[in-house]
Design a protein around this motif. Sequence first.
Motif, PDB file in Angstrom:
ATOM      1  N   TRP A  23     -21.417  47.164  11.828  1.00 18.38           N
ATOM      2  CA  TRP A  23     -22.320  47.623  12.726  1.00 18.38           C
ATOM      3  C   TRP A  23     -21.571  47.975  14.034  1.00 18.38           C
ATOM      4  O   TRP A  23     -21.949  48.979  14.650  1.00 18.38           O
ATOM      5  N   LEU A  24     -20.971  47.083  14.494  1.00 16.02           N
ATOM      6  CA  LEU A  24     -19.998  47.509  15.694  1.00 16.02           C
ATOM      7  C   LEU A  24     -19.194  48.610  15.699  1.00 16.02           C
ATOM      8  O   LEU A  24     -19.469  49.349  16.701  1.00 16.02           O
ATOM      9  N   VAL A  25     -18.666  48.894  14.728  1.00 11.67           N
ATOM     10  CA  VAL A  25     -17.952  50.223  14.447  1.00 11.67           C
ATOM     11  C   VAL A  25     -18.954  51.297  14.325  1.00 11.67           C
ATOM     12  O   VAL A  25     -18.530  52.058  15.082  1.00 11.67           O
ATOM     13  N   ARG A  26     -19.920  51.109  13.775  1.00 11.62           N
ATOM     14  CA  ARG A  26     -20.795  52.414  13.748  1.00 11.62           C
ATOM     15  C   ARG A  26     -21.417  52.608  15.010  1.00 11.62           C
ATOM     16  O   ARG A  26     -21.377  53.835  15.434  1.00 11.62           O
ATOM     17  N   VAL A  27     -21.772  51.610  15.700  1.00  8.67           N
ATOM     18  CA  VAL A  27     -22.813  52.049  16.879  1.00  8.67           C
ATOM     19  C   VAL A  27     -21.583  52.446  17.824  1.00  8.67           C
ATOM     20  O   VAL A  27     -21.931  53.450  18.835  1.00  8.67           O
ATOM     21  N   HIS A  28     -20.547  51.718  17.839  1.00  8.90           N
ATOM     22  CA  HIS A  28     -19.404  52.331  18.803  1.00  8.90           C
ATOM     23  C   HIS A  28     -19.242  53.991  18.646  1.00  8.90           C
ATOM     24  O   HIS A  28     -19.146  54.614  19.638  1.00  8.90           O
ATOM     25  N   ASN A  29     -18.860  54.136  17.368  1.00 12.29           N
ATOM     26  CA  ASN A  29     -18.649  55.706  17.111  1.00 12.29           C
ATOM     27  C   ASN A  29     -19.904  56.604  17.349  1.00 12.29           C
ATOM     28  O   ASN A  29     -19.785  57.522  17.859  1.00 12.29           O
ATOM     29  N   ASN A  30     -21.016  56.011  17.265  1.00 10.91           N
ATOM     30  CA  ASN A  30     -22.308  56.859  17.413  1.00 10.91           C
ATOM     31  C   ASN A  30     -22.209  57.131  19.017  1.00 10.91           C
ATOM     32  O   ASN A  30     -22.536  58.356  19.566  1.00 10.91           O
TER      33      ASN A  30
END
Length: 291
Positions: A281-288
């Motif tokens: 989740w952290l990686v995904r929202v950071h990329n978003n």
Amino acid sequence: MPVSSSAQDNSANPLAFNLPALGKLVKDTRLRCMLNVRDAADSIGVSSGVLTRIENGKSVRTERLFKVLTGFGLAMLVMPRGDADIVTQALGQTVNWHDVMASQSRARKPDTKPTVALDMTTPTLFVDYDGTLHAGHAFVDERGQITLDSGRPLFEFAPLLIGMLEPYPAVQIVLTTSWLQTMPTEIVISYLPPELARRVVDTTRGRKARFSYMQNGSGRTDIITCYAFGKGLKNWLALDDSVYDASNFGREPGELVQNFVLLDSTLGISDEGAQQRVREWLVRVHNNRNT
């Protein structure tokens, strides 16, 4: 207790082809019983709000609708349209199905789903204490001392969350712990390590789950969902050992399953699978946020 409706109006058309028509039948029956909304609702065993919604042609839970119909001595028949014509004609009524379908077509809207603007992109983590940041559940003795029923240390898993969040300073925390029910907010936050405490921007203190969700054990899930939608949160994740039935929440069935991490209360976030969910989740929202 059922309401007596012996004084039947033979001129009333019993066909309900939409919710407003059904509501009118219910209201007419109540008026024939010479009851106001509150007395009728009390007698049937529903709230005045439920009865009012039905009479106004608004939707309610199916079981409540049938409870009201049964309480007024009404029955619902489901049959082919041709048979319905025969029944209504036997009662001295006729139905113009062309007019019925035309009225429904005019009333139909292209999209009746409510639009919720999820435009708050700040990564938000909903965090419980018991069964999440430590194993087991807290007990407060008469001296105000907090111990866990597991016998384990308080917040023993907090360093794991600190480590996962360290590369992501933008992540905010909203506390959902039941400690908020018995302690002042500032005291509840003070138990956290400073690295987590400074991320706390809000709590769910004072928010109550809807009664039906409290009954089936998914009250915490309801509270978090209502908070997230109410704040327009787009990027959020909930860590909790009591977020049950997540598949039943959201604008569509299953929409929010990935937003909830249901933890084993004996493991909390020490569970490797839970940690993997958080990292992804952290990686995904950071990329978003960076696209």
